[in-house]
Write a protein that holds these residues in place. Structure first.
Motif, PDB file in Angstrom:
ATOM      1  N   ILE A   3      31.582  24.139  34.987  1.00 42.00           N
ATOM      2  CA  ILE A   3      31.592  24.464  33.957  1.00 42.00           C
ATOM      3  C   ILE A   3      32.573  26.350  33.675  1.00 42.00           C
ATOM      4  O   ILE A   3      31.307  27.191  34.275  1.00 42.00           O
ATOM      5  N   VAL A   4      33.978  26.524  32.713  1.00 41.73           N
ATOM      6  CA  VAL A   4      34.172  27.373  33.190  1.00 41.73           C
ATOM      7  C   VAL A   4      34.318  27.640  31.773  1.00 41.73           C
ATOM      8  O   VAL A   4      34.326  26.978  30.823  1.00 41.73           O
ATOM      9  N   LEU A  19      23.764  26.278  28.193  1.00 39.58           N
ATOM     10  CA  LEU A  19      24.251  25.262  29.239  1.00 39.58           C
ATOM     11  C   LEU A  19      23.528  25.697  30.859  1.00 39.58           C
ATOM     12  O   LEU A  19      23.094  24.538  31.874  1.00 39.58           O
ATOM     13  N   LEU A  20      23.293  27.125  31.012  1.00 42.48           N
ATOM     14  CA  LEU A  20      22.669  27.192  32.520  1.00 42.48           C
ATOM     15  C   LEU A  20      21.316  27.120  32.390  1.00 42.48           C
ATOM     16  O   LEU A  20      20.584  25.878  33.039  1.00 42.48           O
ATOM     17  N   GLY A  21      20.646  27.138  31.274  1.00 42.25           N
ATOM     18  CA  GLY A  21      19.197  26.661  30.843  1.00 42.25           C
ATOM     19  C   GLY A  21      19.162  25.248  30.862  1.00 42.25           C
ATOM     20  O   GLY A  21      18.218  24.858  30.985  1.00 42.25           O
ATOM     21  N   GLN A  25      26.576  24.861  36.239  1.00 40.07           N
ATOM     22  CA  GLN A  25      26.547  26.292  36.622  1.00 40.07           C
ATOM     23  C   GLN A  25      28.095  26.881  36.348  1.00 40.07           C
ATOM     24  O   GLN A  25      28.541  25.692  35.252  1.00 40.07           O
ATOM     25  N   VAL A  26      27.980  27.728  35.329  1.00 34.79           N
ATOM     26  CA  VAL A  26      28.938  28.249  34.660  1.00 34.79           C
ATOM     27  C   VAL A  26      29.251  29.510  35.339  1.00 34.79           C
ATOM     28  O   VAL A  26      28.660  30.840  36.010  1.00 34.79           O
ATOM     29  N   LEU A  27      30.485  29.687  35.375  1.00 35.68           N
ATOM     30  CA  LEU A  27      31.317  30.244  35.284  1.00 35.68           C
ATOM     31  C   LEU A  27      32.336  31.518  33.941  1.00 35.68           C
ATOM     32  O   LEU A  27      32.722  30.679  33.140  1.00 35.68           O
ATOM     33  N   GLN A  45      28.489  32.918  36.739  1.00 33.38           N
ATOM     34  CA  GLN A  45      29.003  33.977  37.031  1.00 33.38           C
ATOM     35  C   GLN A  45      29.919  34.236  36.302  1.00 33.38           C
ATOM     36  O   GLN A  45      30.116  34.015  35.559  1.00 33.38           O
ATOM     37  N   TRP A  46      30.830  35.573  37.508  1.00 33.20           N
ATOM     38  CA  TRP A  46      31.869  36.117  36.558  1.00 33.20           C
ATOM     39  C   TRP A  46      32.571  36.382  37.179  1.00 33.20           C
ATOM     40  O   TRP A  46      33.191  36.978  38.077  1.00 33.20           O
TER      41      TRP A  46
END
Length: 221
Positions: A3-4, A19-21, A25-27, A45-46
């Motif tokens: 997910i972005v 979402l991470l919880g 996978q998050v950006l 991720q950033w």
């Protein structure tokens, strides 16, 4: 899922944590260096970039993305991000934040938005849900299909209280998706019996809402 999230403000970061919880996978993407607070969401991720630019979205890897969340505080940015995600990268699902309710009419499939989330509307719906028994409350609209998520708390005098789900002649284009009873969600089956004060969640077309209201709570029509 990958997910972005475009917009790393307080809303974007809160969404990322949830979402991470849940194991995704998050950006997080933002063009403001002050918004890049890696310590606040260390597992994400950033990317410091302008999400309204094609090159930035390519760098974010939208081609391999399952969902894009446009969560900035600027409605114009959220519309552009959603449109680019759909038209340039074919992202399967886009969710866009609506900051100004006057702009809500634009957040539809023409701008690549699958689900528009308006905080004022959600708060209004939650207030109505909290004080209303027997009234159909619209929670949100699925922009791509124009179907609505609606809720009704079944009053004690409802004619269908005590009736099995499978024995009810539901209106066309109406699906019972959840029963909330004693603060617990229940996935409804044909053999479940509806009880007074059940919170019923439906996905329904706007045309079917009047018939649904009459079926569930005719005295509140």
């Amino acid at each position: 899922m990958r997910i972005v999230i475009a917009g790393a403000g307080s809303v974007g970061r809160s969404i990322a944590r949830e979402l991470l919880g849940n194991g995704h996978q998050v950006l997080l993407v933002d063009k403001d260096p002050a918004a890049i607070r890696v310590a606040g969401v260390p597992d994400a991720q950033w990317l410091l970039a302008d999400a309204c630019e094609i090159a930035s979205l390519a760098e974010a890897g939208l081609a391999d993305c399952d969902v894009v969340v446009a969560a900035s505080g600027d409605d114009k940015v959220n519309l552009v991000v959603s449109l680019l995600a759909k038209t340039e990268y074919g992202v399967p699902r886009t969710v866009a934040r609506v900051n100004n309710p006057k702009n809500e009419w634009m957040f539809d499939e023409a701008w690549g938005v699958d689900v528009a989330v308006s905080t004022p509307r959600l708060m209004t719906a939650l207030v109505e849900e909290a004080v209303s028994v027997g009234d159909l409350v619209r929670i949100f609209t699925f922009q791509q299909s124009q179907a609505n998520m609606v809720e009704l708390t079944l009053p004690a005098d409802a004619p269908i209280a005590g009736t099995r789900v499978g024995d009810i002649d539901w209106p066309a284009d109406t699906v019972l998706v959840c029963i909330i009873r004693a603060e617990r969600p229940i996935a409804p089956s044909r053999d479940d019996t509806l009880e007074a004060h059940d919170e019923l969640m439906f996905v329904a077309t706007p045309e079917s809402e009047d018939a649904l209201q009459k079926l569930l709570s005719p005295t509140h029509v």
